[in-house]
Design a protein around this motif. Sequence first.
Motif, mmCIF file in Angstrom:
data_model
loop_
_atom_site.group_PDB
_atom_site.id
_atom_site.type_symbol
_atom_site.label_atom_id
_atom_site.label_comp_id
_atom_site.label_asym_id
_atom_site.label_seq_id
_atom_site.Cartn_x
_atom_site.Cartn_y
_atom_site.Cartn_z
ATOM 1 N N SER A 1 0.802 -1.184 0.202
ATOM 2 C CA SER A 1 0.006 -0.038 -0.034
ATOM 3 C C SER A 1 0.804 1.216 0.218
ATOM 4 O O SER A 1 2.160 1.198 0.320
ATOM 5 N N GLY A 2 0.306 2.460 -0.141
ATOM 6 C CA GLY A 2 0.916 3.638 -0.474
ATOM 7 C C GLY A 2 1.569 4.212 -1.376
ATOM 8 O O GLY A 2 1.953 5.394 -1.537
ATOM 9 N N GLY A 3 1.143 3.549 -2.582
ATOM 10 C CA GLY A 3 1.492 4.027 -3.894
ATOM 11 C C GLY A 3 0.557 5.376 -4.082
ATOM 12 O O GLY A 3 -0.521 5.525 -3.399
ATOM 13 N N GLY A 4 0.901 6.042 -5.304
ATOM 14 C CA GLY A 4 0.011 7.154 -5.932
ATOM 15 C C GLY A 4 0.813 8.014 -6.719
ATOM 16 O O GLY A 4 1.891 7.605 -7.465
ATOM 17 N N LEU A 5 0.253 9.167 -7.213
ATOM 18 C CA LEU A 5 0.580 10.134 -8.075
ATOM 19 C C LEU A 5 1.318 11.241 -7.080
ATOM 20 O O LEU A 5 0.913 11.838 -6.329
ATOM 21 N N VAL A 6 2.627 11.412 -7.484
ATOM 22 C CA VAL A 6 3.319 12.444 -6.876
ATOM 23 C C VAL A 6 4.486 13.334 -8.102
ATOM 24 O O VAL A 6 4.592 12.807 -8.952
ATOM 25 N N GLN A 7 4.533 14.616 -7.760
ATOM 26 C CA GLN A 7 5.397 15.275 -8.627
ATOM 27 C C GLN A 7 6.862 14.880 -8.254
ATOM 28 O O GLN A 7 7.255 14.544 -7.285
ATOM 29 N N ALA A 8 7.425 15.289 -9.446
ATOM 30 C CA ALA A 8 9.033 14.877 -9.359
ATOM 31 C C ALA A 8 9.604 15.649 -8.117
ATOM 32 O O ALA A 8 9.272 16.873 -7.877
ATOM 33 N N GLY A 9 10.237 15.202 -7.331
ATOM 34 C CA GLY A 9 10.801 15.722 -6.056
ATOM 35 C C GLY A 9 10.415 15.512 -4.861
ATOM 36 O O GLY A 9 10.548 15.933 -3.742
ATOM 37 N N GLY A 10 9.042 14.863 -5.143
ATOM 38 C CA GLY A 10 8.199 14.503 -3.958
ATOM 39 C C GLY A 10 8.579 13.316 -3.329
ATOM 40 O O GLY A 10 9.631 12.740 -3.555
ATOM 41 N N SER A 11 7.932 12.753 -2.110
ATOM 42 C CA SER A 11 7.945 11.724 -1.441
ATOM 43 C C SER A 11 6.860 10.796 -1.259
ATOM 44 O O SER A 11 5.599 11.220 -1.491
ATOM 45 N N LEU A 12 7.060 9.566 -1.149
ATOM 46 C CA LEU A 12 6.203 8.642 -0.979
ATOM 47 C C LEU A 12 6.525 7.563 0.087
ATOM 48 O O LEU A 12 7.925 7.202 0.096
ATOM 49 N N ARG A 13 5.921 6.846 0.846
ATOM 50 C CA ARG A 13 6.469 5.956 1.645
ATOM 51 C C ARG A 13 5.179 4.558 1.349
ATOM 52 O O ARG A 13 4.105 4.749 1.742
ATOM 53 N N LEU A 14 5.775 3.529 0.941
ATOM 54 C CA LEU A 14 5.063 2.309 0.771
ATOM 55 C C LEU A 14 5.268 1.358 2.015
ATOM 56 O O LEU A 14 6.324 1.397 2.783
#
Length: 122
Positions: free
Chosen positions: A7-20
Motif C-alpha cells: 500500500s502507499g502508492g500514488g501520483l506524486v510530482q518530481a521531487g516529492g516523497s511517498l512511503r510504501l
Amino acid sequence: QVQLVESGGGLVQAGGSLRLSCAMSGGTFSDYMMAWFRQAPGKEREFVAAMTWSSDETYYADSVKGRFTISRDNNKNTLYLQMNSLKPGDTAVYYCGGDSWRRGTTWYANYWGRGTQVTVSS
C-alpha cells in the motif's frame, strides 16, 4: 500461506516523497529477508532494496541509493520503503518480495505481493 499486501502508492510530482508499506500475514515475518522490487512499463522487474531479518544489513540498487530507505517493523509484520526526491524514472509498479535472497547480482523472492502503482509526474 504467506500473503503480502502493498500500500502507499500514488501520483506524486518530481521531487516529492511517498512511503510504501507491505504487510505480511500467514508467515513468520521476522524469519525472512525482505525486499522491494519494481517493474516499469515494458521493462523487466528489477531489484530496489532489501533488508535482513534483523535489520542489520541493507542493500540498494544504485539508482535509488541516497533517495530511498528500506525499513521494517517485525512487531507489526510490516516492511516499508521511504522514497524521497522521486523522479519520473521511478514510475513503476512496486512489489514486496518475501524470503528474498541474492545469487550473484540478481535478487529473488519466494513470496510476492500484487504491487502498488507509483507514478511520478515531471
